[in-house]
Scaffold this active site. Sequence first.
Site, PDB file in Angstrom:
ATOM      1  N   ARG A 242       0.860  -1.178   0.000  1.00  0.00           N
ATOM      2  CA  ARG A 242       0.000   0.000   0.000  1.00  0.00           C
ATOM      3  C   ARG A 242       0.898   1.229   0.000  1.00  0.00           C
ATOM      4  NH1 ARG A 242      -3.409  -2.867  -1.463  1.00  0.00           N
ATOM      5  NH2 ARG A 242      -5.444  -3.323  -0.560  1.00  0.00           N
ATOM      6  N   GLU A 271      -4.849   6.893  -5.471  1.00  0.00           N
ATOM      7  CA  GLU A 271      -4.907   6.185  -6.758  1.00  0.00           C
ATOM      8  C   GLU A 271      -6.186   6.570  -7.479  1.00  0.00           C
ATOM      9  OE1 GLU A 271      -4.305   1.961  -6.244  1.00  0.00           O
ATOM     10  OE2 GLU A 271      -2.471   2.274  -5.113  1.00  0.00           O
ATOM     11  N   HIS A 290      -1.220  -0.175 -10.033  1.00  0.00           N
ATOM     12  CA  HIS A 290      -1.812  -1.184  -9.137  1.00  0.00           C
ATOM     13  C   HIS A 290      -2.153  -2.472  -9.907  1.00  0.00           C
ATOM     14  CE1 HIS A 290      -3.906  -1.416  -4.999  1.00  0.00           C
ATOM     15  NE2 HIS A 290      -3.653  -2.630  -5.424  1.00  0.00           N
TER      16      HIS A 290
HETATM   17  C1  GLV Z   1      -5.061  -5.306  -3.929  1.00  0.00           C
HETATM   18  O1  GLV Z   1      -4.390  -4.385  -3.716  1.00  0.00           O
HETATM   19  C2  GLV Z   1      -5.410  -6.265  -2.933  1.00  0.00           C
HETATM   20  O2  GLV Z   1      -5.353  -5.927  -1.742  1.00  0.00           O
HETATM   21  O3  GLV Z   1      -5.741  -7.388  -3.299  1.00  0.00           O
END
Ligand code: GLV
Length: 327
Positions: A242, A271, A290
């Site tokens: 994160r 994001e 991401h």
């Molecule tokens: C994506 O970031 C997840 O937490 O699966």
Amino acid sequence: MHPPEEGALRKRPAAEEIESILVWHPRAEEYRRALQARLPGVPVEVRSGAPQSPSPSNASVLLAWALPPDAFQQLPRLRWLQATGAGVDELLARPDLPQTVRVTRSIGRFGTQAAEYTVGYLLHWLLRLEDYRRNQDRGVWRQLGRPLLADCTVGIIGLGSVGSAIAERLTSFGADVLGVCRTARPMSHVSRVYAMRDWRRMLPACDALVLAAPLTDETRGMIDEDALRTMPAGSALVNVARGAIVRADALLATLRDGHLAAAVLDVFDQEPLPPDSPLWTEPRAWVTPHVAAPSEIEPIADEFAANYQRFIDGEPLQYEVDRDCGY
Ligand code: GLV
């Protein structure tokens, strides 16, 4: 004769054993098809965004990601929520999520995905692929130094299903892997495990640091300037966890003065990464949107269907989140 497949013997649930499911997800229709194939006879309602006006649902089970702000008010009978992702920080931070609702995460193939991403980018950095491409474009024949991943020490913060998969792949390339876990205990593919309270002691040895920990009160902002400067000059950071685990100003300062030679960033505090973020144009940063470990419908539907059966049978759920710990 082949033994009957597991599942073929499973009886259809009686009506009173059925708990209705709501899938609330941008790809809800695909999940519905995947769940109906695995849980025949179980009603599956779907929503892919916010309804025009709030519309209550009687579902007691929810499979979801990216819920609109008032979602839980529309689910008065909710008892269990499975997230289609691994990190549940945003869900747990919602004030409207009732304390009585059990929360599970998905594991999917996030470990394999994040491991390929990490190894790929570390090799990309060490092999200097971009320098050679640039030189090729200019017709330049020039041999550059080439450190081996096999000679690197890589630290991983977070040794859950994602961090341990990354450790395993890095070890197969010969890297020495160190790791940080809530409590230090021996783990395969990690030559030394540090307890969370000792994590800074790992940093001086790390040619690269990989973040694979959940976002919690303890990890938020933990990678500060002091941490980055404790790593050797010329080291790299990979963040598949994160964005908020890293202090953005410290990251930029250490990239700009070259202390950090590379930052591979898949996740950000905000994001999508805002267009005016200096990270877009920072030469030592690689920015991806991401995508290190995207949710895949089939493995997640398998996990959810198995957990659903456990829920109906009153057995412990897999990957249940400790809401106090945050993962
Ligand atoms: C994506 O970031 C997840 O937490 O699966």
